[in-house]
Write an enzyme that holds these catalytic residues in place. Structure first.
Site, PDB file in Angstrom:
ATOM      1  N   ASN A  43      -3.234  -0.121 -11.156  1.00 22.80           N
ATOM      2  CA  ASN A  43      -3.366  -1.005  -9.985  1.00 22.80           C
ATOM      3  C   ASN A  43      -4.369  -2.120 -10.266  1.00 22.80           C
ATOM      4  OD1 ASN A  43      -1.820  -0.298  -7.437  1.00 22.80           O
ATOM      5  ND2 ASN A  43      -2.470   1.720  -8.131  1.00 22.80           N
TER       6      ASN A  43
ATOM      7  N   HIS B 121      -3.708   4.316  -0.964  1.00 29.53           N
ATOM      8  CA  HIS B 121      -3.357   5.742  -1.034  1.00 29.53           C
ATOM      9  C   HIS B 121      -1.836   5.849  -1.207  1.00 29.53           C
ATOM     10  CE1 HIS B 121      -3.809  10.032  -0.335  1.00 29.53           C
ATOM     11  NE2 HIS B 121      -2.694   9.950   0.371  1.00 29.53           N
TER      12      HIS B 121
ATOM     13  N   ASN C 288      -8.993   0.741   0.482  1.00 29.90           N
ATOM     14  CA  ASN C 288      -8.496   1.781  -0.413  1.00 29.90           C
ATOM     15  C   ASN C 288      -6.973   1.736  -0.407  1.00 29.90           C
ATOM     16  OD1 ASN C 288      -8.607   4.260  -1.990  1.00 29.90           O
ATOM     17  ND2 ASN C 288      -7.962   5.345  -0.130  1.00 29.90           N
TER      18      ASN C 288
ATOM     19  N   GLY D 222      -6.037   2.807 -14.214  1.00 31.21           N
ATOM     20  CA  GLY D 222      -6.266   1.424 -13.796  1.00 31.21           C
ATOM     21  C   GLY D 222      -5.032   0.550 -13.767  1.00 31.21           C
TER      22      GLY D 222
HETATM   23  C1  GAR Z   1      -2.742   5.351  -7.369  1.00 31.72           C
HETATM   24  O1  GAR Z   1      -1.479   5.932  -7.150  1.00 31.72           O
HETATM   25  C2  GAR Z   1      -3.558   5.358  -6.101  1.00 31.72           C
HETATM   26  O2  GAR Z   1      -2.805   5.151  -4.937  1.00 31.72           O
HETATM   27  C3  GAR Z   1      -4.105   6.765  -6.133  1.00 31.72           C
HETATM   28  O3  GAR Z   1      -4.504   6.946  -7.466  1.00 31.72           O
HETATM   29  C4  GAR Z   1      -3.574   6.237  -8.308  1.00 31.72           C
HETATM   30  C5  GAR Z   1      -4.357   5.433  -9.295  1.00 31.72           C
HETATM   31  O4  GAR Z   1      -3.511   4.943 -10.302  1.00 31.72           O
HETATM   32  N1  GAR Z   1      -5.192   6.933  -5.223  1.00 31.72           N
HETATM   33  C6  GAR Z   1      -5.346   8.046  -4.516  1.00 31.72           C
HETATM   34  O5  GAR Z   1      -4.610   9.012  -4.626  1.00 31.72           O
HETATM   35  C7  GAR Z   1      -6.527   8.005  -3.545  1.00 31.72           C
HETATM   36  N2  GAR Z   1      -6.452   9.073  -2.612  1.00 31.72           N
HETATM   37  P1  GAR Z   1      -3.976   3.813 -11.307  1.00 31.72           P
HETATM   38  O6  GAR Z   1      -5.319   4.251 -11.898  1.00 31.72           O
HETATM   39  O7  GAR Z   1      -2.878   3.745 -12.341  1.00 31.72           O
HETATM   40  O8  GAR Z   1      -4.101   2.535 -10.539  1.00 31.72           O
END
Ligand code: GAR
Length: 190
Positions: A17, A106, A104, A15
């Site tokens: 982000n 990515h 979303n 989490g």
């Molecule tokens: C982030 O890097 C996001 O872009 C990626 O998961 C991570 C979550 O990090 N999402 C994907 O790969 C979706 N295909 P976080 O939980 O520290 O925010």
């Protein structure tokens, strides 16, 4: 004055982000984060939500398929659902009700290195294996595919010759933290 634009975050992992979006929202007049929905009871994002006094809940595939969650978000007039590292597939029935209101993030420059099974460190491994000189992140609307929805914004960074998947992931994640909140602000600002 109370902000009228309410957003919710769907999270699977740690989490970071979600944290960046909440921090930004506390300073911005553009939107409020009202809840975090996590796909696992272990998600650290649930703790983050509790720290900020936000509604927090663990949701299953059945919740996404059913009517209760859908109707609750609808009744609350949620402006935007942000998938901030959310790894469950969104069923069409749920998606249809939030067309154009679900985005979303990515961690690659789509359409490169997206698709089923491409998340987290696997994405950065693929970028390095492909000898890319640039990577970054993409924010896009959610559609029925994996990472295929209309692109809203992309932010790029260099891939260094000595990068490992972990070092590249850290650089891209920093870019995500800067770009996701600002992009949300742009989307919800009339
Ligand atoms: C982030 O890097 C996001 O872009 C990626 O998961 C991570 C979550 O990090 N999402 C994907 O790969 C979706 N295909 P976080 O939980 O520290 O925010």
């Amino acid at each position: 004055m109370k902000k009228e634009v309410k957003i919710v975050l769907f999270v699977s992992g740690k989490g970071s982000n979600a944290n960046a979006v909440i921090d930004f929202s506390l300073k911005s007049k553009a939107f409020s984060v009202v809840a975090i929905y996590a796909s696992s009871p272990k998600s650290q994002a649930l703790l983050l939500a509790k720290e900020h006094g936000l509604h927090n809940e663990c949701i299953t595939d059945d919740d996404l398929l059913g009517r209760a969650l859908f109707e609750r978000l609808n009744d609350q007039s949620i402006s935007l659902i942000v998938l901030a590292g959310f790894l469950r597939k969104i069923p069409v029935s749920f998606l249809n009700g939030f067309q154009g209101k679900m985005i979303n993030i990515h961690p690659s420059l789509l359409p490169e290195h997206g698709g089923a099974g491409m998340y987290g460190i696997r994405v950065h491994e693929a970028v390095i294996a492909a000898n890319e000189k640039k990577s970054g992140c993409t924010i896009h609307y959610v559609d029925q595919g994996y990472d295929t929805g209309a692109i809203i914004a992309q932010f790029s960074c260099d891939v260094m010759p000595d990068d490992t998947p972990a070092s590249l992931a850290a650089r891209v994640l920093k870019l995500e933290h800067e770009s996701l909140p600002k992009t949300i602000e742009q989307i919800v600002t009339p």
